[in-house]
Write a protein that holds these residues in place. Structure first.
Motif, PDB file in Angstrom:
ATOM      1  N   HIS A  18      54.028  44.797  63.057  1.00  0.00           N
ATOM      2  CA  HIS A  18      54.650  45.550  61.959  1.00  0.00           C
ATOM      3  C   HIS A  18      56.021  44.975  61.622  1.00  0.00           C
ATOM      4  O   HIS A  18      56.412  44.901  60.460  1.00  0.00           O
ATOM      5  N   CYS A  60      49.609  50.616  66.136  1.00  0.00           N
ATOM      6  CA  CYS A  60      50.419  50.453  67.334  1.00  0.00           C
ATOM      7  C   CYS A  60      50.682  51.820  67.982  1.00  0.00           C
ATOM      8  O   CYS A  60      50.525  51.984  69.198  1.00  0.00           O
ATOM      9  N   GLU A  61      51.069  52.789  67.179  1.00  0.00           N
ATOM     10  CA  GLU A  61      51.346  54.137  67.711  1.00  0.00           C
ATOM     11  C   GLU A  61      50.100  54.684  68.406  1.00  0.00           C
ATOM     12  O   GLU A  61      50.148  55.209  69.519  1.00  0.00           O
ATOM     13  N   GLU A  90      49.999  48.406  60.553  1.00  0.00           N
ATOM     14  CA  GLU A  90      50.214  47.874  61.901  1.00  0.00           C
ATOM     15  C   GLU A  90      50.964  48.881  62.785  1.00  0.00           C
ATOM     16  O   GLU A  90      50.642  49.061  63.962  1.00  0.00           O
ATOM     17  N   ALA A  91      51.969  49.527  62.191  1.00  0.00           N
ATOM     18  CA  ALA A  91      52.763  50.484  62.976  1.00  0.00           C
ATOM     19  C   ALA A  91      51.898  51.664  63.419  1.00  0.00           C
ATOM     20  O   ALA A  91      52.011  52.134  64.555  1.00  0.00           O
ATOM     21  N   GLY A 146      49.082  53.042  71.624  1.00  0.00           N
ATOM     22  CA  GLY A 146      49.943  53.558  72.691  1.00  0.00           C
ATOM     23  C   GLY A 146      49.378  54.849  73.266  1.00  0.00           C
ATOM     24  O   GLY A 146      49.370  55.044  74.485  1.00  0.00           O
ATOM     25  N   LEU A 179      59.485  51.398  65.149  1.00  0.00           N
ATOM     26  CA  LEU A 179      58.522  51.964  64.210  1.00  0.00           C
ATOM     27  C   LEU A 179      59.247  52.758  63.123  1.00  0.00           C
ATOM     28  O   LEU A 179      60.230  53.419  63.391  1.00  0.00           O
ATOM     29  N   GLU A 186      50.410  44.110  68.806  1.00  0.00           N
ATOM     30  CA  GLU A 186      50.459  44.993  67.638  1.00  0.00           C
ATOM     31  C   GLU A 186      51.882  45.491  67.400  1.00  0.00           C
ATOM     32  O   GLU A 186      52.280  45.738  66.266  1.00  0.00           O
ATOM     33  N   ALA A 187      52.640  45.620  68.472  1.00  0.00           N
ATOM     34  CA  ALA A 187      54.021  46.072  68.324  1.00  0.00           C
ATOM     35  C   ALA A 187      54.861  45.028  67.582  1.00  0.00           C
ATOM     36  O   ALA A 187      55.826  45.356  66.912  1.00  0.00           O
ATOM     37  N   ARG A 188      54.460  43.767  67.700  1.00  0.00           N
ATOM     38  CA  ARG A 188      55.162  42.695  66.986  1.00  0.00           C
ATOM     39  C   ARG A 188      54.782  42.661  65.508  1.00  0.00           C
ATOM     40  O   ARG A 188      55.593  42.331  64.649  1.00  0.00           O
ATOM     41  N   LEU A 239      48.513  46.359  72.655  1.00  0.00           N
ATOM     42  CA  LEU A 239      49.722  47.020  72.164  1.00  0.00           C
ATOM     43  C   LEU A 239      50.882  46.046  72.002  1.00  0.00           C
ATOM     44  O   LEU A 239      51.642  46.111  71.039  1.00  0.00           O
ATOM     45  N   GLU A 240      50.989  45.122  72.933  1.00  0.00           N
ATOM     46  CA  GLU A 240      52.079  44.167  72.931  1.00  0.00           C
ATOM     47  C   GLU A 240      52.137  43.376  71.628  1.00  0.00           C
ATOM     48  O   GLU A 240      53.194  43.251  71.014  1.00  0.00           O
TER      49      GLU A 240
END
Ligand SMILES: [Fe+2]
Ligand SMILES: [Fe+2]
Length: 193
Positions: free
Chosen positions: A149, A119-120, A115-116, A123, A2, A145-147, A142-143
């Motif tokens: 960004h 994602c945060e 997106e980041a 989490g 991030l 969304e972490a991709r 989360l999985e």
């Protein structure tokens, strides 16, 4: 990784836990908007073949998330309706330059930050919501969304239009702008603001 230059105010988690109906309604809006932005970029840059595949896949994934959130809303008897868009994204993209190729870079970087940030916050929801079903739901989302960004920043590189240093500089500038939008107490149980 991030690139966010601030972390969400700790009081936000309680705000979200207190009104998960509003949280889910906002979340449905975010997923729909994420899909529509990816599609809009496909229309705006039809000649950029390197963007087409990843943006199309991303839009599909976001729509799938939208369907999962709306299924949850239905199951929980939460009524959807027209609602005002939260100000975060509109204010974030104020930093986007008008002329190309800056406009494309700035748009991709802004999308990476949207997106980041989700994602945060997903989490945080996955770790703190008292509702076990929702905790599991956010842990699962989360999985991907972490991709996402990272995907947007990869796309900026894939265009071949920008030097690494130029991308890094713009990421730092958008990070500061994004953090400034979230300064102060959180406005509501929303994924962004
Ligand atoms: Fe999503
Ligand atoms: Fe996403």
């Amino acid at each position: 990784m991030l690139h966010l230059s601030s972390t969400t105010d700790p009081s936000w988690a309680a705000l979200a836990a207190r009104d998960t109906d509003a949280l889910l309604l906002d979340h449905a809006h975010c997923e729909k908007k994420a899909a529509s932005t990816a599609v809009a970029l496909l229309f705006r840059y039809p000649d950029r073949e390197e963007l087409a595949g990843p943006l199309s896949a991303l839009a599909r994934e976001e729509l799938e998330h939208f369907e999962r959130v709306t299924a949850l809303l239905r199951r929980r008897g939460i009524r959807r309706g027209r609602r005002a868009a939260p100000p975060y994204a509109a204010r974030l993209v104020e930093i986007v330059r008008k002329g190309e190729p800056g406009r494309l870079l700035d748009t991709l970087v802004c999308m990476a930050f949207i997106e980041a940030r989700s994602c945060e916050r997903m989490g945080i929801l996955a770790a703190t919501l008292p509702d076990a079903e929702l905790r599991a739901f956010y842990a699962d989302l989360l999985e991907s969304e972490a991709r996402h960004h990272a995907t947007y920043l990869d796309l900026a590189r894939a265009t071949g239009l920008y030097a690494d240093e130029e991308i890094r500089l713009r990421v730092a500038q958008v990070a500061a702008h994004e953090a400034s939008l979230l300064a102060g107490p959180p406005a509501g149980p929303r994924l962004h603001d």
